[in-house]
Design an enzyme around this catalytic site. Structure first.
Site, mmCIF file in Angstrom:
data_model
loop_
_atom_site.group_PDB
_atom_site.id
_atom_site.type_symbol
_atom_site.label_atom_id
_atom_site.label_comp_id
_atom_site.label_asym_id
_atom_site.label_seq_id
_atom_site.Cartn_x
_atom_site.Cartn_y
_atom_site.Cartn_z
ATOM 1 N N ASP A 30 0.868 -1.188 0.000
ATOM 2 C CA ASP A 30 0.000 0.000 0.000
ATOM 3 C C ASP A 30 0.900 1.232 0.000
ATOM 4 O O ASP A 30 2.023 1.184 0.512
ATOM 5 C CB ASP A 30 -0.911 -0.008 1.244
ATOM 6 N N CYS A 262 -19.863 0.570 0.581
ATOM 7 C CA CYS A 262 -20.199 -0.214 -0.619
ATOM 8 C C CYS A 262 -21.575 0.098 -1.195
ATOM 9 O O CYS A 262 -21.675 0.637 -2.286
ATOM 10 C CB CYS A 262 -20.090 -1.701 -0.318
HETATM 11 C C1 UDX Z 1 -22.099 -5.063 1.712
HETATM 12 C C2 UDX Z 1 -22.502 -6.423 1.137
HETATM 13 O O1 UDX Z 1 -23.335 -7.104 2.070
HETATM 14 C C3 UDX Z 1 -21.264 -7.234 0.844
HETATM 15 O O2 UDX Z 1 -21.620 -8.469 0.254
HETATM 16 C C4 UDX Z 1 -20.396 -6.436 -0.104
HETATM 17 O O3 UDX Z 1 -19.208 -7.135 -0.383
HETATM 18 C C5 UDX Z 1 -20.063 -5.087 0.475
HETATM 19 O O4 UDX Z 1 -21.249 -4.398 0.814
HETATM 20 P P1 UDX Z 1 -21.277 -4.191 4.091
HETATM 21 O O5 UDX Z 1 -21.169 -2.835 3.473
HETATM 22 O O6 UDX Z 1 -20.159 -4.670 4.958
HETATM 23 O O7 UDX Z 1 -21.448 -5.297 2.958
HETATM 24 O O8 UDX Z 1 -22.586 -4.176 4.984
HETATM 25 P P2 UDX Z 1 -24.015 -4.914 5.022
HETATM 26 O O9 UDX Z 1 -24.014 -5.903 6.104
HETATM 27 O O10 UDX Z 1 -24.439 -5.336 3.681
HETATM 28 O O11 UDX Z 1 -24.928 -3.694 5.500
HETATM 29 C C6 UDX Z 1 -25.034 -2.526 4.704
HETATM 30 C C7 UDX Z 1 -25.936 -1.512 5.336
HETATM 31 O O12 UDX Z 1 -27.289 -1.944 5.276
HETATM 32 C C8 UDX Z 1 -25.666 -1.209 6.806
HETATM 33 O O13 UDX Z 1 -25.743 0.192 6.997
HETATM 34 C C9 UDX Z 1 -26.779 -1.924 7.529
HETATM 35 O O14 UDX Z 1 -27.099 -1.307 8.739
HETATM 36 C C10 UDX Z 1 -27.918 -1.793 6.517
HETATM 37 N N1 UDX Z 1 -28.948 -2.827 6.641
HETATM 38 C C11 UDX Z 1 -28.631 -4.143 6.485
HETATM 39 C C12 UDX Z 1 -30.265 -2.458 6.901
HETATM 40 O O15 UDX Z 1 -30.576 -1.264 7.026
HETATM 41 N N2 UDX Z 1 -31.222 -3.431 6.986
HETATM 42 C C13 UDX Z 1 -30.933 -4.747 6.837
HETATM 43 O O16 UDX Z 1 -31.856 -5.552 6.926
HETATM 44 C C14 UDX Z 1 -29.600 -5.115 6.580
#
Ligand code: UDX
Length: 436
Positions: A30, A262
């Protein structure tokens, strides 16, 4: 095998350490000297459960090292590229500056037969445009998207639910597939599906998976908006429709919506790319998904205001959480932090607490008040809002105990994580998201 991992952020650092943990010899590279110094000392530069352990083990075993010098990549059979693709300033598209820079810096150190495996989330068409530069060195480009969830990143990397590889056609692609099979042998041997595609499909698998997840969350949040005017309970609705195996209960958690590094930027980049391809209308619904998501933040602010009798000015509001989700210190596009900033902007005196994310939040919003201790943060509050459903709040905070600390009894449950009956029984005015 000898591997290099270019980019040591949330994705790359975990990938490097996880690959060392399954027996490979890995160098993580990095340009950020502080990050590399921390990783080389076995210290995770961010909070991710299990990462520190596999970092220390990898370094102690001699299989894991870190460097700021791209020359350290020479001799590796596979070079993973896991740098960031943030949203461009002033637009929706993905900024590919770091991907281009990483590939360019890597080129002089590649040898005939090396594999360059892109892991970053990129607009469809990126791999095809990068491939000639990589091929000119005698190496082969593959696209191997990453699906890890923050908070479960180590587990998701060591034991993913599927592996996807976009490879070039013909013998070159077949050889590259064999090399990736070797890299991921422990997972594949356990039965993890390994799906080999062309570049475009592999790139699209990643963005469409995130688009689907974002849509699922916004779907249930749209139902929450309807439930709010109809007097229904969206959590019971989610339970009921979730029993249909075709729908499923996961990702039907209504609340203040999705955030993180993401989902928000990926759906925007997908819209921008679809426009470029002349198919903007195909994913026009993603704009709606984004808008529903942003409206939930406004709704949460409105509920706090309503709870306080319409006046936020001068009121003390305690915000439980700052990270975009539990088990993470990541505050990128955190809906909860955004709610806190909005409340502050409307004149409330806002105190934030979070088990892991305070330092990151403070750096971005130094004007807010941060208190590490949960109970101290709650003391004297006129209203409380839960924005990140950490166990410290969801499971371990009893409404009676909270009531013994606060001045007011108004609670807004931004994640529908509390038991409304228990909070009401303890004298609180409880507001959920899409619940009566
Ligand atoms: C996401 C994808 O799940 C993952 O597969 C990808 O590689 C990267 O993006 P991540 O960003 O780590 O992963 O979080 P994730 O668990 O998906 O949650 C994303 C957001 O959605 C969070 O802010 C969470 O609080 C929100 N969320 C999740 C909800 O509001 N309701 C839900 O039911 C689930």
């Amino acid at each position: 095998m000898r591997l290099s991992v270019i980019g040591c952020g949330y994705l790359g650092a975990v990938h490097a350490a996880a690959m060392a943990s399954i027996g490979h010899e890995v160098v993580g590279i990095d340009v950020d000297e502080r990050k590399i110094a921390s990783l080389a000392a076995g210290e995770a530069p961010f909070f991710e459960p299990g990462l520190s352990e596999i970092l220390s083990e990898g370094i102690a075993s001699g299989r894991l090292s870190f460097s700021t010098d791209f020359a350290a990549a020479a001799g590796a059979a596979v070079h993973f590229v896991g740098v960031g693709t943030p949203q461009v300033k002033g637009g929706y598209a993905a900024d590919l500056t770091y991907v281009n820079a990483a590939v360019d810096a890597l080129l002089p150190h590649l040898s005939e037969g090396d594999i360059v495996a892109g892991k970053s989330t990129v607009p469809v068409g990126t791999a095809a445009s990068l491939a000639p530069r990589v091929s000119a060195t005698g190496a082969t480009l593959v696209w191997n998207p990453e699906f890890l969830r923050e908070g479960f990143a180590v587990q998701d990397t060591v034991d993913p639910d599927r592996l996807v590889a976009g490879v070039p056609a013909g013998d070159e692609g077949e050889r590259a597939t064999q090399v990736l099979r070797e890299v991921y042998h422990p997972s594949i041997a356990k039965g993890t599906p390994f799906i080999v595609t062309d570049y475009a499909t592999a790139e699209l698998v990643k963005v469409s998976a995130n688009a689907f997840l974002a849509t699922k969350i916004s779907f249930i949040n749209a139902m929450a908006e309807i439930a709010e005017v109809a007097g229904a309970d969206v959590t019971m609705l989610a339970d009921a429709i979730g029993h249909d195996a075709r729908i499923g209960r996961r990702f039907l958690g209504a609340g203040i919506g999705f955030g993180g590094g993401c989902l928000p930027k990926d759906i925007r980049a997908f819209s921008a790319r679809a426009e470029e391809l002349g198919r903007g209308e195909s994913v026009a619904f993603l704009r709606e998904v984004d808008e529903i998501n942003m409206r939930r933040r406004e709704r949460a602010v409105q509920l706090v205001q309503d709870g306080l009798g319409g006046e936020l000015f001068g009121k003390k509001v305690t915000v439980l959480g700052a990270a975009f989700k539990p088990y993470s210190d990541d505050i990128r596009d955190s809906p909860g932090l955004d709610v806190a900033v909005r409340l502050h902007g409307l004149g409330a005196s806002v105190t934030l607490t979070d088990p892991e994310a305070i330092e990151n939040a403070r750096r971005q919003h130094p004007h807010l008040t941060y208190v590490a201790d949960r109970d101290e943060a709650l003391t004297g509050a006129d209203a409380v809002i839960l924005v990140t459903e950490w166990d410290e709040y969801r499971r371990e905070l009893s409404p009676e105990h909270a009531a013994s600390l606060t001045a007011g009894r108004v609670v807004v449950d931004g994640r529908n994580a509390f038991d409304p009956a228990a909070w009401r029984a303890a004298g609180w005015t409880y507001y959920g998201m899409g619940r009566p």
